[in-house]
Design a protein around this motif. Structure first.
Motif, PDB file in Angstrom:
ATOM      1  N   LEU A  55      75.104 -43.023  17.543  1.00  0.00           N
ATOM      2  CA  LEU A  55      75.389 -44.399  17.113  1.00  0.00           C
ATOM      3  C   LEU A  55      74.657 -45.381  18.020  1.00  0.00           C
ATOM      4  CD1 LEU A  55      79.231 -44.429  16.375  1.00  0.00           C
ATOM      5  CD2 LEU A  55      77.364 -44.490  14.718  1.00  0.00           C
ATOM      6  N   PRO A  56      73.905 -46.330  17.460  1.00  0.00           N
ATOM      7  CA  PRO A  56      73.215 -47.304  18.306  1.00  0.00           C
ATOM      8  C   PRO A  56      74.214 -48.236  18.999  1.00  0.00           C
ATOM      9  CG  PRO A  56      72.949 -47.854  15.980  1.00  0.00           C
ATOM     10  CD  PRO A  56      73.613 -46.522  16.026  1.00  0.00           C
ATOM     11  N   LYS A  57      74.096 -48.362  20.303  1.00  0.00           N
ATOM     12  CA  LYS A  57      74.975 -49.238  21.080  1.00  0.00           C
ATOM     13  C   LYS A  57      74.415 -50.648  21.207  1.00  0.00           C
ATOM     14  CE  LYS A  57      77.792 -45.841  21.786  1.00  0.00           C
ATOM     15  NZ  LYS A  57      79.075 -45.799  21.037  1.00  0.00           N
ATOM     16  N   THR A  58      73.101 -50.768  21.046  1.00  0.00           N
ATOM     17  CA  THR A  58      72.422 -52.061  21.078  1.00  0.00           C
ATOM     18  C   THR A  58      71.454 -52.119  19.901  1.00  0.00           C
ATOM     19  OG1 THR A  58      70.646 -51.206  22.506  1.00  0.00           O
ATOM     20  CG2 THR A  58      72.567 -52.186  23.598  1.00  0.00           C
ATOM     21  N   ASN A  59      70.816 -53.263  19.701  1.00  0.00           N
ATOM     22  CA  ASN A  59      69.783 -53.354  18.671  1.00  0.00           C
ATOM     23  C   ASN A  59      68.703 -52.312  18.958  1.00  0.00           C
ATOM     24  OD1 ASN A  59      70.995 -55.453  17.261  1.00  0.00           O
ATOM     25  ND2 ASN A  59      69.950 -57.037  18.439  1.00  0.00           N
ATOM     26  N   THR A  60      68.436 -51.472  17.977  1.00  0.00           N
ATOM     27  CA  THR A  60      67.541 -50.331  18.172  1.00  0.00           C
ATOM     28  C   THR A  60      66.420 -50.351  17.141  1.00  0.00           C
ATOM     29  OG1 THR A  60      69.377 -48.986  19.005  1.00  0.00           O
ATOM     30  CG2 THR A  60      67.410 -47.807  18.247  1.00  0.00           C
ATOM     31  N   THR A  61      65.194 -50.113  17.608  1.00  0.00           N
ATOM     32  CA  THR A  61      64.030 -50.037  16.718  1.00  0.00           C
ATOM     33  C   THR A  61      63.456 -48.625  16.759  1.00  0.00           C
ATOM     34  OG1 THR A  61      63.461 -52.383  16.993  1.00  0.00           O
ATOM     35  CG2 THR A  61      61.703 -50.897  16.268  1.00  0.00           C
ATOM     36  N   ILE A  62      63.324 -48.035  15.585  1.00  0.00           N
ATOM     37  CA  ILE A  62      62.743 -46.697  15.449  1.00  0.00           C
ATOM     38  C   ILE A  62      61.453 -46.818  14.648  1.00  0.00           C
ATOM     39  CG2 ILE A  62      63.072 -44.368  14.530  1.00  0.00           C
ATOM     40  CD1 ILE A  62      66.098 -44.818  14.780  1.00  0.00           C
ATOM     41  N   LYS A  63      60.359 -46.351  15.231  1.00  0.00           N
ATOM     42  CA  LYS A  63      59.071 -46.358  14.537  1.00  0.00           C
ATOM     43  C   LYS A  63      58.671 -44.926  14.200  1.00  0.00           C
ATOM     44  CE  LYS A  63      57.331 -50.635  16.615  1.00  0.00           C
ATOM     45  NZ  LYS A  63      56.187 -51.293  17.323  1.00  0.00           N
ATOM     46  N   TYR A  64      58.044 -44.761  13.039  1.00  0.00           N
ATOM     47  CA  TYR A  64      57.652 -43.422  12.614  1.00  0.00           C
ATOM     48  C   TYR A  64      56.533 -43.496  11.576  1.00  0.00           C
ATOM     49  CZ  TYR A  64      60.637 -44.400   8.541  1.00  0.00           C
ATOM     50  OH  TYR A  64      61.205 -44.963   7.420  1.00  0.00           O
ATOM     51  N   LYS A  65      55.875 -42.362  11.365  1.00  0.00           N
ATOM     52  CA  LYS A  65      54.827 -42.228  10.364  1.00  0.00           C
ATOM     53  C   LYS A  65      54.944 -40.874   9.684  1.00  0.00           C
ATOM     54  CE  LYS A  65      50.748 -44.939  11.822  1.00  0.00           C
ATOM     55  NZ  LYS A  65      50.461 -45.503  10.505  1.00  0.00           N
ATOM     56  N   TYR A  66      54.443 -40.815   8.462  1.00  0.00           N
ATOM     57  CA  TYR A  66      54.312 -39.539   7.772  1.00  0.00           C
ATOM     58  C   TYR A  66      52.895 -39.002   7.988  1.00  0.00           C
ATOM     59  CZ  TYR A  66      58.667 -40.831   5.473  1.00  0.00           C
ATOM     60  OH  TYR A  66      59.968 -41.187   5.234  1.00  0.00           O
ATOM     61  N   LEU A  67      52.746 -37.702   7.856  1.00  0.00           N
ATOM     62  CA  LEU A  67      51.431 -37.092   7.967  1.00  0.00           C
ATOM     63  C   LEU A  67      51.360 -35.835   7.121  1.00  0.00           C
ATOM     64  CD1 LEU A  67      51.137 -35.155  11.312  1.00  0.00           C
ATOM     65  CD2 LEU A  67      53.143 -36.548  10.852  1.00  0.00           C
ATOM     66  N   ILE A  68      50.151 -35.487   6.716  1.00  0.00           N
ATOM     67  CA  ILE A  68      49.909 -34.312   5.899  1.00  0.00           C
ATOM     68  C   ILE A  68      49.400 -33.188   6.788  1.00  0.00           C
ATOM     69  CG2 ILE A  68      48.626 -33.367   3.952  1.00  0.00           C
ATOM     70  CD1 ILE A  68      50.615 -35.520   3.186  1.00  0.00           C
ATOM     71  N   ASP A  69      50.017 -32.022   6.656  1.00  0.00           N
ATOM     72  CA  ASP A  69      49.575 -30.831   7.382  1.00  0.00           C
ATOM     73  C   ASP A  69      48.863 -29.902   6.400  1.00  0.00           C
ATOM     74  OD1 ASP A  69      49.948 -29.071   9.988  1.00  0.00           O
ATOM     75  OD2 ASP A  69      50.384 -27.773   8.269  1.00  0.00           O
ATOM     76  N   ASP A  70      47.573 -29.694   6.625  1.00  0.00           N
ATOM     77  CA  ASP A  70      46.765 -28.841   5.772  1.00  0.00           C
ATOM     78  C   ASP A  70      46.229 -27.681   6.602  1.00  0.00           C
ATOM     79  OD1 ASP A  70      45.161 -27.671   3.910  1.00  0.00           O
ATOM     80  OD2 ASP A  70      43.865 -29.397   3.559  1.00  0.00           O
ATOM     81  N   GLN A  71      47.033 -26.627   6.717  1.00  0.00           N
ATOM     82  CA  GLN A  71      46.650 -25.450   7.494  1.00  0.00           C
ATOM     83  C   GLN A  71      46.233 -25.849   8.914  1.00  0.00           C
ATOM     84  OE1 GLN A  71      43.741 -23.290   5.227  1.00  0.00           O
ATOM     85  NE2 GLN A  71      45.128 -22.937   3.506  1.00  0.00           N
ATOM     86  N   SER A  72      47.120 -26.571   9.552  1.00  0.00           N
ATOM     87  CA  SER A  72      46.978 -27.029  10.943  1.00  0.00           C
ATOM     88  C   SER A  72      46.033 -28.219  11.112  1.00  0.00           C
ATOM     89  CB  SER A  72      46.510 -25.888  11.864  1.00  0.00           C
ATOM     90  OG  SER A  72      47.476 -24.842  11.855  1.00  0.00           O
ATOM     91  N   ARG A  73      45.372 -28.657  10.049  1.00  0.00           N
ATOM     92  CA  ARG A  73      44.578 -29.892  10.128  1.00  0.00           C
ATOM     93  C   ARG A  73      45.471 -31.039   9.641  1.00  0.00           C
ATOM     94  NH1 ARG A  73      41.423 -33.094   6.933  1.00  0.00           N
ATOM     95  NH2 ARG A  73      41.856 -31.790   5.107  1.00  0.00           N
ATOM     96  N   ARG A  74      45.696 -32.000  10.488  1.00  0.00           N
ATOM     97  CA  ARG A  74      46.673 -33.048  10.180  1.00  0.00           C
ATOM     98  C   ARG A  74      46.015 -34.395   9.904  1.00  0.00           C
ATOM     99  NH1 ARG A  74      51.372 -31.204  14.546  1.00  0.00           N
ATOM    100  NH2 ARG A  74      52.110 -29.447  13.273  1.00  0.00           N
ATOM    101  N   GLU A  75      46.524 -35.030   8.882  1.00  0.00           N
ATOM    102  CA  GLU A  75      46.016 -36.331   8.455  1.00  0.00           C
ATOM    103  C   GLU A  75      47.164 -37.331   8.480  1.00  0.00           C
ATOM    104  OE1 GLU A  75      44.417 -38.368   4.320  1.00  0.00           O
ATOM    105  OE2 GLU A  75      44.005 -36.236   4.679  1.00  0.00           O
ATOM    106  N   TRP A  76      47.065 -38.311   9.383  1.00  0.00           N
ATOM    107  CA  TRP A  76      48.144 -39.286   9.543  1.00  0.00           C
ATOM    108  C   TRP A  76      48.099 -40.339   8.441  1.00  0.00           C
ATOM    109  CZ3 TRP A  76      51.963 -39.361  13.373  1.00  0.00           C
ATOM    110  CH2 TRP A  76      51.851 -38.382  14.357  1.00  0.00           C
TER     111      TRP A  76
END
Length: 319
Positions: A55-76
């Motif tokens: 549970l967030p106790k203060t104002n909390t910012t979470i940043k994230y991105k999706y990415l594609i995994d193609d047989q260990s080659r990753r594309e953000w």
């Protein structure tokens, strides 16, 4: 330990052998180092993942991105990070996040830059971060999208097929907050019986004219988590929305600084003379000033590089 359940859902079509992952700035999302795989559901190209965070106790910012995994080659995923702003919470709740895999749009990206955000389409609303508050009712819906091409005297609404969104009556639509322009958001208490529903965004002009987004309606399916004993927020995150298809056209002045001579300067053009050029532009109805050269003209490293009218400097919006 009391927690917030984050259920990520995103639709993305991939070829066989390619998988979708997510990575972000918290341990549960790999701390930007170890992406976490999503599970393919087999329905509408949807992938999902559920994690629990304290549970967030203060104002909390979470940043994230999706990415594609193609047989260990990753594309953000291109463009900026997804941002989830959570306000402090004292009781557990579910946050079902329906995301959009982001794409590159050079036109909308131009509208998102300082020339438009801080000048041409500047809005007087006080800037502040709109944190997602812990739900006060059994079920709430949070809407968000990026709409850079909207004039300062216009507002953005979300309207849909359910009573909470006006039953397609734009005058009863939910107005979006613009504190983080070009990012807009809004939240509303919903009845679970309103699911499923459809919705879309629209720009309301100062004269009341409604400019609807011409793309297909967004469709919202029933919640994945059927347990109504835990309060839930359905977070519907869209990316670029552009109801106004007409490109921006502006009239302005294009001049080298040395040509702006006045009796208050040394006679060869100084930055202080730009103030008087602004006055002239206001009388003419011009909204843009470009100084030459505005960009670096270095090319071959010889004397010809000092030419201020090179192609790299012939287009600009704001000095």
């Amino acid at each position: 330990m009391a927690s917030v359940n984050l259920h990520f859902r995103v639709s993305y079509h991939t070829d066989f052998g390619r998988n979708l992952l997510v990575c972000g700035g918290i341990p549960e999302l790999g701390n930007w180092d170890k992406p976490v795989p999503l599970t393919y559901t087999g329905h509408n190209d949807e992938w999902d993942l559920t994690i629990s965070i304290p549970l967030p106790k203060t104002n909390t910012t979470i940043k994230y991105k999706y990415l594609i995994d193609d047989q260990s080659r990753r594309e953000w995923e291109p463009e900026k990070d997804h941002v989830l702003n959570l306000a402090p919470a004292s009781a557990p709740f579910n946050l079902e996040i329906v995301d959009t895999y982001r794409w590159q749009d050079h036109v909308q990206d131009a509208y998102s830059r300082s020339a438009f955000v801080d000048a041409v389409h500047h809005r007087d609303t006080v800037k502040k971060v709109n944190y997602i508050e812990a739900p006060s009712t059994s079920f709430e819906v949070y809407f968000s999208c990026v709409v850079p091409h909207i004039r300062s005297d216009q507002k953005l609404i979300v309207c849909g097929s359910c009573p909470e969104l006006g039953s397609w009556d734009a005058s009863k639509g939910l107005e979006m907050r613009d504190n983080e322009y070009p990012f807009f958001s809004a939240s509303c208490a919903f009845s679970r019986s309103s699911l499923p529903f459809e919705y879309k965004y629209a720009i309301v002009k100062s004269d009341g004219y409604v400019m609807w987004d011409i793309n297909e309606n967004f469709k919202v399916a029933p919640l994945q988590d059927k347990d109504d004993s835990v309060k839930t927020i359905l977070c519907l995150n869209q990316y670029f929305i552009n109801p106004d298809k007409a490109l921006y056209h502006g009239f302005g002045i294009y001049a080298p600084l040395f040509s702006l001579r006045s009796s208050d300067s040394c006679g060869i053009g100084q930055y202080s003379d730009i103030k008087k050029l602004v006055d002239v532009c206001n009388k003419m109805g011009a909204s843009l000033i470009q100084l030459l050269p505005i960009n670096d003209t270095t090319d071959k490293g010889d004397w010809a590089d000092s030419y201020p009218y090179r192609q790299v400097s012939c287009f600009a919006l704001h000095p």
